[in-house]
Design a protein around this motif. Structure first.
Motif, short mmCIF file in Angstrom:
data_model
loop_
_atom_site.label_atom_id
_atom_site.label_comp_id
_atom_site.label_asym_id
_atom_site.label_seq_id
_atom_site.Cartn_x
_atom_site.Cartn_y
_atom_site.Cartn_z
N ALA A 45 -7.81 -49.39 56.98
CA ALA A 45 -7.29 -50.73 56.69
C ALA A 45 -6.62 -50.78 55.33
N GLN A 46 -7.10 -49.98 54.38
CA GLN A 46 -6.43 -49.93 53.08
C GLN A 46 -5.08 -49.23 53.19
N LEU A 47 -5.00 -48.23 54.05
CA LEU A 47 -3.72 -47.55 54.26
C LEU A 47 -2.77 -48.39 55.09
N LEU A 51 -4.45 -52.97 60.40
CA LEU A 51 -5.69 -52.62 61.10
C LEU A 51 -6.90 -53.39 60.59
N THR A 52 -6.70 -54.25 59.60
CA THR A 52 -7.81 -55.05 59.08
C THR A 52 -8.41 -55.91 60.19
N GLY A 53 -9.74 -55.84 60.32
CA GLY A 53 -10.43 -56.63 61.33
C GLY A 53 -10.49 -55.97 62.69
N LEU A 54 -9.82 -54.84 62.85
CA LEU A 54 -9.85 -54.09 64.11
C LEU A 54 -10.90 -52.98 64.01
N PRO A 55 -11.34 -52.45 65.15
CA PRO A 55 -12.46 -51.50 65.14
C PRO A 55 -12.29 -50.30 64.21
N LEU A 56 -11.08 -49.80 64.05
CA LEU A 56 -10.88 -48.60 63.25
C LEU A 56 -10.58 -48.89 61.79
N GLY A 58 -12.26 -49.90 59.34
CA GLY A 58 -13.26 -49.49 58.35
C GLY A 58 -13.49 -47.99 58.28
N LEU A 59 -12.81 -47.20 59.12
CA LEU A 59 -13.01 -45.76 59.10
C LEU A 59 -12.45 -45.17 57.81
N THR A 60 -13.27 -44.37 57.12
CA THR A 60 -12.85 -43.76 55.86
C THR A 60 -12.12 -42.45 56.12
N VAL A 61 -10.98 -42.31 55.49
CA VAL A 61 -10.18 -41.10 55.62
C VAL A 61 -10.85 -39.97 54.85
N SER A 62 -10.87 -38.79 55.45
CA SER A 62 -11.51 -37.64 54.82
C SER A 62 -10.53 -36.50 54.64
N GLU A 63 -10.94 -35.48 53.88
CA GLU A 63 -10.15 -34.25 53.76
C GLU A 63 -10.23 -33.48 55.08
N PRO A 64 -9.15 -32.82 55.49
CA PRO A 64 -9.22 -32.02 56.72
C PRO A 64 -10.13 -30.82 56.53
N ASP A 65 -11.12 -30.69 57.39
CA ASP A 65 -12.08 -29.60 57.33
C ASP A 65 -12.39 -29.16 58.76
N VAL A 66 -12.05 -27.93 59.08
CA VAL A 66 -12.18 -27.45 60.45
C VAL A 66 -13.62 -27.51 60.93
N ASP A 67 -14.55 -27.09 60.09
CA ASP A 67 -15.95 -27.08 60.50
C ASP A 67 -16.45 -28.49 60.78
#
Length: 350
Positions: A45-47, A51-56, A58-67
């Motif tokens: 939502a910050q990006l 998407l504010t108020g929608l299910p996704l 609040g999902l926090t963006v992370s660094e790409p990590d294969v594991d």
């Protein structure tokens, strides 16, 4: 309904944005990882405030990590540039994760052709043969059992769907094909570039990359397969002063005498079980506004007896049908879902 877990590598580009939008209303595929090296730690939502108020949101963006992705996800979308995707795809597939790659890294079956057009040696040529070209209307059975999907490019999606019935049913000569294609500005990506600035795009119309567009070998490869012989196309691209949409006008010499009614009937038969391809009534031609934000490919047909040519006009939304929506349809098939799950979308009009 079973819920599957998905990851999205490269959420900040236009294709990543579109995938996040589509996954908000999916129901059976939950986005649990969204990655970006530059925006890790921020919420979606910050990006994307939409998407504010929608299910996704609040999902926090992370660094790409294969594991991390392999441990959390059943399937991962790669919305990153060519050259970057191949290593991550190989690592994820090696860990048993299904992958839909939106880059060009696995579309071209010949590694030498890939190197010639993309200026990069392929680092995982052994994986290319395993990749299925993800055009659902033509390759659904193979997509269902695939572990790696090469999501088609936007221009090739429009051109291949437009010409498939004409070539496969013998109406068009494989030699001398001309594809005159126009795209909205989002096709250039979200990176900062002078040529994509508003004042450079608005109120003008220009051609670019004539004779050397990187989607050329992809189009030739797939059309050659449909025609049953190797062919070459004259593929010419232009930039429209609009955000979304591709309109491709394809010119082919008629292989035999045919009326518009005969060609139209063949197209309707070819796409009778393809709800996203709309063969327009005889005399009607497609417009970008009628497919905006959808999975539809609208096709209009003209038989010109004076020049002995078949003219096919094919129209899609480059971001949805030409990229993210098609990626989601492929994911649905790979996961055993109805391919239309989350994709029954009406056009965004006006």
């Amino acid at each position: 309904m079973t819920t599957f877990k998905a990851g999205l590598v490269g959420v900040t580009g236009y294709t990543g944005m579109e995938l996040a939008r589509l996954l908000c209303g999916h129901g059976a595929l939950e986005l649990v990882r969204a990655t970006s090296r530059s925006d890790a730690g921020r919420t979606l939502a910050q990006l994307f405030p939409g998407l504010t108020g929608l299910p996704l949101g609040g999902l926090t963006v992370s660094e790409p990590d294969v594991d991390d992705l392999a441990g959390a996800c059943d399937l991962v979308f790669l919305a990153v540039p060519h050259g970057t995707a191949m290593d991550m795809a190989a690592a994820l597939v090696g860990r048993g994760v299904r992958v839909v790659d939106l880059s060009a890294d696995f579309r071209i079956k010949d590694p030498q052709t890939y190197a010639q057009w993309y200026g990069l040696e392929h680092r995982h040529p052994g994986l290319i043969a395993d990749a299925v070209f993800g055009l659902p209307e033509l390759n659904a059975p193979a997509i269902r059992t695939a572990r790696l999907i090469a999501n088609p490019g936007c221009y090739p999606t429009s051109a291949i769907l437009g010409l498939y019935p004409a070539l496969s049913r013998g109406f068009a000569e494989p030699d001398g094909l001309v594809i005159d294609a126009k795209s909205g500005a989002t096709g250039a990506g979200r990176k900062a570039a002078v040529g994509s600035l508003f004042c450079e795009v608005s109120d003008t119309f220009r051609a670019y990359n004539l004779g050397r567009h990187r989607h050329t070998p992809e189009i030739e490869q797939e059309l050659s397969r449909l025609a049953g012989r190797e062919l070459r196309v004259s593929f010419n691209t232009h930039l429209l002063p609009i955000n979304r949409g591709i309109l491709s006008t394809c010119y082919a010499r008629l292989a035999r005498p045919a009326t518009l009614a005969e060609v139209h009937a063949a197209y309707e038969a070819a796409y009778a079980d393809a709800p996203w391809v709309r063969v327009l009534p005889q005399g009607a031609l497609p417009e970008t506004k009628n497919v905006r934000g959808t999975m539809f490919c609208d096709i209009g047909l003209v038989v010109d007896p004076r020049t002995d040519r078949l003219i096919v006009v094919s129209c899609i939304d480059n971001l949805c049908r030409g990229a993210s929506g098609q990626a989601l349809a492929n994911a649905n098939l790979m996961l055993g879902l109805d391919p239309a799950t989350g994709l029954n979308l009406a056009p965004l009009v006006p």
